[in-house]
Design an enzyme around this catalytic site. Structure first.
Site, PDB file in Angstrom:
ATOM      1  N   GLY A   1      84.355  57.337  53.574  1.00 59.46           N
ATOM      2  CA  GLY A   1      84.909  56.080  54.040  1.00 59.46           C
ATOM      3  C   GLY A   1      84.716  54.943  53.057  1.00 59.46           C
ATOM      4  O   GLY A   1      85.100  53.817  53.332  1.00 59.46           O
ATOM      5  N   CYS A   2      84.121  55.239  51.920  1.00 66.74           N
ATOM      6  CA  CYS A   2      83.918  54.230  50.875  1.00 66.74           C
ATOM      7  C   CYS A   2      84.900  54.495  49.742  1.00 66.74           C
ATOM      8  O   CYS A   2      85.116  55.650  49.366  1.00 66.74           O
ATOM      9  CB  CYS A   2      82.496  54.288  50.330  1.00 66.74           C
ATOM     10  SG  CYS A   2      81.225  53.913  51.556  1.00 66.74           S
ATOM     11  N   ALA A   3      85.479  53.439  49.207  1.00 66.87           N
ATOM     12  CA  ALA A   3      86.384  53.590  48.072  1.00 66.87           C
ATOM     13  C   ALA A   3      85.597  54.024  46.832  1.00 66.87           C
ATOM     14  O   ALA A   3      86.105  54.767  46.002  1.00 66.87           O
ATOM     15  CB  ALA A   3      87.123  52.280  47.801  1.00 66.87           C
ATOM     16  N   SER A   4      84.372  53.586  46.726  1.00 60.13           N
ATOM     17  CA  SER A   4      83.493  53.953  45.617  1.00 60.13           C
ATOM     18  C   SER A   4      82.725  55.212  45.992  1.00 60.13           C
ATOM     19  O   SER A   4      82.686  55.614  47.147  1.00 60.13           O
ATOM     20  CB  SER A   4      82.482  52.840  45.347  1.00 60.13           C
ATOM     21  OG  SER A   4      83.133  51.621  45.152  1.00 60.13           O
TER      22      SER A   4
END
Length: 141
Positions: free
Chosen positions: A49-52
């Site tokens: 759920g994190c772009a990174s």
């Protein structure tokens, strides 16, 4: 309920008038995090759920709801490393029961993060909080 470490961050944010200064402070907090051992950067510790790229590795001391939560974390993005440092200040050292009672959204709102993070970063921060709450709930049971 906020830890002393989180209160110190909140006080610093109150002192810093400009969001750019706050942003730099978040990055500095991230730079102070110790690096995570590459062996711990595995799918089981990755936060979805994190772009990174984000990894959170829990460290639980004790058993049940009174066990104490700590964790290590890392990201490939400097601002996200800083957000991990802020979450560490918010949660580390609390019992699992206390960690589950933290209103992370309210505490983070005190820092003004919601107004200045991109939608992707906000979603990632929410995913990290959910991961920490999930860890606390699972270990407390």
């Amino acid at each position: 309920m906020a830890t002393e470490a989180f209160e110190e961050i909140a006080e610093t944010f109150e002192f810093l008038d400009d969001w750019e200064d706050r942003y730099r402070h978040v990055i500095e907090l991230g730079k102070a995090l110790p690096p995570l051992d590459d062996a711990l950067k595995v799918p089981a510790t990755k936060v979805e759920g994190c772009a990174s790229q984000v990894w959170i590795v829990p460290r639980i001391d004790g058993q049940g709801a009174s066990a104490v939560l700590d964790f290590e974390g890392e990201s490939d993005a400097m601002i996200v490393r800083g957000l991990i440092a802020i979450l560490h200040a918010l949660y580390a050292g609390l019992t699992l029961e206390e960690a589950l009672s933290v209103d992370a959204r309210a505490e983070l709102t005190r820092l003004g993060l919601n107004d200045h993070l991109s939608a992707q970063r906000s979603n990632g921060l929410r995913a990290m909080v959910e991961r920490l709450r999930g860890i606390a709930a699972a270990e407390a049971a």
